[in-house]
Write a protein that holds these residues in place. Structure first.
Motif, PDB file in Angstrom:
ATOM      1  N   PHE A 106      26.373 -50.737 -27.453  1.00 38.52           N
ATOM      2  CA  PHE A 106      26.612 -49.724 -26.416  1.00 38.52           C
ATOM      3  C   PHE A 106      25.584 -49.876 -25.299  1.00 38.52           C
ATOM      4  O   PHE A 106      25.929 -49.885 -24.116  1.00 38.52           O
ATOM      5  N   VAL A 107      24.326 -49.996 -25.701  1.00 43.77           N
ATOM      6  CA  VAL A 107      23.248 -50.065 -24.711  1.00 43.77           C
ATOM      7  C   VAL A 107      23.418 -51.312 -23.829  1.00 43.77           C
ATOM      8  O   VAL A 107      23.423 -51.223 -22.594  1.00 43.77           O
ATOM      9  N   SER A 135      27.109 -51.220 -21.853  1.00 42.61           N
ATOM     10  CA  SER A 135      27.356 -50.195 -20.834  1.00 42.61           C
ATOM     11  C   SER A 135      26.591 -50.537 -19.555  1.00 42.61           C
ATOM     12  O   SER A 135      27.162 -50.494 -18.461  1.00 42.61           O
ATOM     13  N   PHE A 136      25.320 -50.933 -19.700  1.00 44.79           N
ATOM     14  CA  PHE A 136      24.564 -51.289 -18.494  1.00 44.79           C
ATOM     15  C   PHE A 136      25.073 -52.606 -17.895  1.00 44.79           C
ATOM     16  O   PHE A 136      25.152 -52.753 -16.673  1.00 44.79           O
ATOM     17  N   LEU A 175      28.360 -51.889 -16.005  1.00 48.84           N
ATOM     18  CA  LEU A 175      28.107 -51.170 -14.745  1.00 48.84           C
ATOM     19  C   LEU A 175      27.593 -52.149 -13.685  1.00 48.84           C
ATOM     20  O   LEU A 175      28.065 -52.157 -12.539  1.00 48.84           O
ATOM     21  N   SER A 227      33.752 -42.563 -22.121  1.00 51.25           N
ATOM     22  CA  SER A 227      33.815 -43.978 -22.511  1.00 51.25           C
ATOM     23  C   SER A 227      35.247 -44.422 -22.804  1.00 51.25           C
ATOM     24  O   SER A 227      35.575 -45.596 -22.625  1.00 51.25           O
ATOM     25  N   VAL A 252      36.322 -45.336 -19.422  1.00 50.36           N
ATOM     26  CA  VAL A 252      35.647 -46.538 -18.939  1.00 50.36           C
ATOM     27  C   VAL A 252      36.158 -47.799 -19.630  1.00 50.36           C
ATOM     28  O   VAL A 252      36.285 -48.851 -19.000  1.00 50.36           O
TER      29      VAL A 252
END
Lengths: 50, 525
Positions: free
Chosen positions: B201-202, B205-206, B209, B292, B295
Motif C-alpha cells: 500500500f505504502v 499509493s505514492f 500518485l 481506494s 482509485v
C-alpha cells in the motif's frame, strides 16, 4: 456541467483525497501492525501455557 | 514479431538500478513471510490473521488485495478503449463502497455472525448442503476468474521492462512469478498477506500518485482531452451514449459488479472484513476504502487514456501507432493490454520506475496469494471439512490448503498459456466471477434481510449463477450468441445483459423456492 468538466473535477478531487489517505494509512497502519503482532504473540503464549 | 515492433518495445527507461530495487523489494517481502510463519499455526490465524486486524491496517490490506496488477491492467485497457467514459465504474465503486461502510450492508451482519467464509454463512443460515454447493460454485467461479491473472500480470512486466521483444519472455516471466507467489503464500497465510499488503500500500499509493502527476505534466491536460476527443468523440466522455462501448445496461451491471460485488460479496474483499477486530472496524475500513476502491479503477483508467493519447497524438509515441492500430480488416500486431506498460516504461524516470514496478509485482503477489488462499481455504473449510465424517485436524487442514495452493498455481499457468478468449479482461472477469456472485449476491442479501429465505430458495438462487457461463466468449460463439471478428463482433446479448438477466432469474428462483418450500424450525436452526 459537461461530462469533461465533471470527470476532471472527479479525477483531481479523488487524487487529493487519496494523497491524504495514503499518509494517514501509512502512519496509523504501522501502529496497527504493532498491535497485531503483540496480540498474536499473546495467543502463542496462551497456547503454550495450555 | 517484426523488427520495428521489437525496436519499439525495447525502448524503456527500466535499467539496472530498477532491477536492483525490484529484487531488494521482493527479498524484503519474502523475509516478512518467513518472520511471521511461526504465527500461522491455527486455522483462524492462517486464514483470518487471528481476527486481530485494526481498521487502518485493514484499509491497507483491503487496498493491497483489491489494487492488484490485474486490476491495473484490465482497467487501463478499459481506459484505452473507452476514454474518460470508463470513469463511471470508478465512481460507482467508490459510492457503493461508502454506502456499505456507512450502513454495514451485508458485511456488518456477516462479521457479527463471526463466520470466516461466505459458505460458512450458508450453513449457519440454511444447511450444510447449501454450504457445500455454495463452496463448489464459489471455487469454480473463482478459479476460472483468476485463470488469466498470471498471463496479464506477466504482460505488464514484459511490457514495462522492454523484454516483450523477446519471444519466449512472457512464458518465462509467468513461471518465475508463479514460483515466487507459491513459495510466499504457502509460508505464512493471512498474517504475511496482511503485512505485505501494508508495505505494498505504502509503495504503490505514492508510486501511483507520482506516476499520474508525471503523466499529466508529460502530456499536458489539454492534449489529453483533445486526444480523447479526436479518437473517441463524445463517446469518450459520456458512458450513456451508443458507441461508447458502455450504455445503460452496462452501467446497471457495473452497479452490481464494480459496486456491491466488488466490495461486499467477492470473497477476497469479504475475507478482509471478516478478519477485522470488530464490526466498527469493518465500517471504518469500508468507509475509507471507498477512496481506494475508486482509485484502484480511476488511476489505471487514466493511465490507459494517457497511453492512448501518447500513442495517437504525440510524436514520441509515433512508432507505436502501427503496433496498436491496424488498417481496417486487419489485426493489430500487439494486444492493447501492452499499451499502458509500454507508455509507463517510456515516461517514468529510472528509480521511480523501479519502485513502481516493484510495487506492481508486489500487487501481483498480493492478489495472487489472497486468491490462492481464499479459494483453497474454501475447498478445505467449506467443501472437504463438512463432507468428512472423521475429525479433520488443524494440521491436516493447513496442509491440504497448502497443497491446493500449489495445484491452483499449475492451473493458472496452464490457463494463461492455452485460453483463447477475445473479450476485454474486465468483461471476462465479470462473466466468470458472475457464476458465483450473481447467485451469491441474491442469496446473501435475501438470506440476511428476508427471514423467509429457505434452503431450497438459496439452492436455486445459487445454481442460477451457472447461466453466466453463456457470457464467456468461446461459449457465446458456440451457441450463436456472438459472431464475427473481435473488433466488429455481432452480439445478440452482451455480457452485461446476460448478467442482469441472471440476477433477475436468481431473485425470482430464490423467492419462489422459499415460498414453495419454507425451512422447518428444525432445518432453520
Amino acid at each position: 456541467m459537461t461530462w469533461q468538466l465533471f470527470w476532471q473535477i472527479f479525477l483531481f478531487g479523488v487524487l487529493g483525497i487519496f494523497a491524504v489517505m495514503a499518509v494517514l494509512v501509512t502512519i496509523l497502519g504501522a501502529r496497527d501492525i504493532r498491535k497485531l503482532i503483540r496480540g498474536l504473540k499473546e495467543n502463542d503464549e496462551d497456547r503454550e501455557n495450555e | 514479431m517484426t523488427e520495428a515492433a521489437k525496436e519499439a518495445l525495447s525502448q524503456t527507461n527500466f535499467g539496472t538500478i530498477d532491477l536492483v530495487i525490484v529484487v531488494v523489494y521482493l527479498l524484503f517481502s519474502l523475509a516478512i513471510g518467513l518472520m511471521v510463519k511461526r504465527y500461522a499455526g491455527s486455522m483462524t490465524n492462517y486464514i483470518g490473521a487471528g481476527r486481530k486486524v485494526g481498521p487502518w491496517l485493514g484499509i491497507a490490506t483491503m487496498t493491497g488485495t483489491e489494487l492488484g496488477l490485474i486490476t491495473v491492467m484490465y482497467s487501463a485497457q478499459k481506459g484505452f478503449t473507452g476514454g474518460f467514459a470508463a470513469f463511471h465504474m470508478a465512481l460507482i465503486a467508490g459510492v457503493v463502497t461508502l454506502f456499505v461502510g456507512l450502513t454495514g450492508f451485508i458485511v456488518g451482519p456477516l462479521r457479527r455472525m463471526r463466520v470466516l467464509t461466505i459458505p460458512e454463512f450458508y450453513e449457519k443460515r440454511f444447511s450444510k448442503p447449501v454450504r457445500v454447493l455454495g463452496g463448489i460454485l464459489l471455487v469454480l467461479a473463482g478459479v476460472l476468474n483468476m485463470g488469466l491473472f498470471l498471463k496479464i500480470g506477466s504482460q505488464f512486466i514484459v511490457g514495462v521492462t522492454g523484454i516483450a521483444s523477446e519471444s519466449a519472455a512472457l512464458n518465462w516471466v509467468m513461471v518465475g512469478l508463479l514460483v515466487l507467489v507459491l513459495a510466499y503464500t504457502t509460508l505464512g497465510g493471512m498474517i504475511s498477506v496482511v503485512l505485505t499488503d501494508y508495505v505494498q500500500f505504502v509503495v504503490l499509493s505514492f508510486g501511483m500518485l507520482l506516476a499520474s502527476c508525471l503523466a499529466i505534466s508529460h502530456l499536458g491536460w489539454e492534449t489529453i482531452v483533445d486526444g480523447v476527443t479526436t479518437q473517441l468523440g463524445a463517446a469518450g466522455f459520456d458512458p450513456t451514449v451508443e458507441g461508447s462501448g458502455f450504455g445503460w445496461s452496462y452501467i446497471f451491471w457495473q452497479i452490481i459488479l464494480a459496486g456491491f460485488v466488488g466490495c461486499a460479496v467477492w470473497p477476497t474483499a469479504v475475507a478482509r472484513a471478516l478478519a477485522m477486530e470488530s464490526e466498527r472496524a469493518v465500517r471504518i475500513q469500508y468507509s475509507w476504502s471507498s477512496v481506494s476502491f475508486t482509485v484502484r479503477f480511476l488511476l489505471p483508467y487514466f493511465w490507459g487514456i494517457c497511453a492512448l493519447v501518447f500513442i495517437t497524438a504525440t510524436p514520441a509515441g509515433e512508432d507505436l501507432k502501427a503496433l496498436f492500430f491496424a488498417p481496417e480488416g486487419e489485426q493489430a500486431p500487439l494486444e492493447n493490454l501492452y499499451a499502458m506498460p509500454v507508455f509507463l516504461g517510456r515516461i517514468v524516470p529510472p528509480v521511480l520506475l523501479g519502485i513502481l514496478v516493484a510495487g506492481m509485482i508486489a500487487a501481483f503477489m498480493s492478489t495472487h496469494d489472497s486468491y490462492f488462499l481464499t479459494w483453497s481455504s474454501v475447498i478445505t473449510q467449506d467443501i472437504v471439512a463438512p463432507l468428512k465424517r472423521k475429525p479433520f485436524s488443524t494440521k491436516s487442514r493447513v496442509r491440504l490448503t497448502r497443497i491446493l495452493i500449489v495445484l491452483m498455481g499449475g492451473y493458472v499457468l496452464y490457463w494463461g498459456i492455452f485460453y483463447k478468449g477475445s473479450q476485454d479482461i474486465w468483461d471476462y472477469m465479470g462473466v466468470t466471477g458472475g457464476i458465483y456472485f450473481t447467485g451469491a449476491f441474491v442469496v446473501l442479501f435475501l438470506g440476511i434481510y428476508w427471514k423467509r429465505t429457505s434452503s431450497l430458495g438459496a439452492t436455486l438462487g445459487l445454481c442460477s449463477g451457472l447461466l453466466m457461463l453463456f457470457g464467456l466468449d468461446p461459449l457465446q460463439r458456440a451457441v450463436g450468441l456472438k459472431s464475427g471478428p473481435k473488433d466488429d463482433a455481432v452480439q445478440i446479448l452482451t455480457e452485461a445483459q446476460i448478467g442482469l438477466i441472471t440476477v433477475g432469474i436468481a431473485i425470482a428462483l430464490t423467492v419462489l423456492g422459499s415460498l414453495l418450500k419454507p425451512d422447518t424450525e428444525r432445518t432453520a436452526s
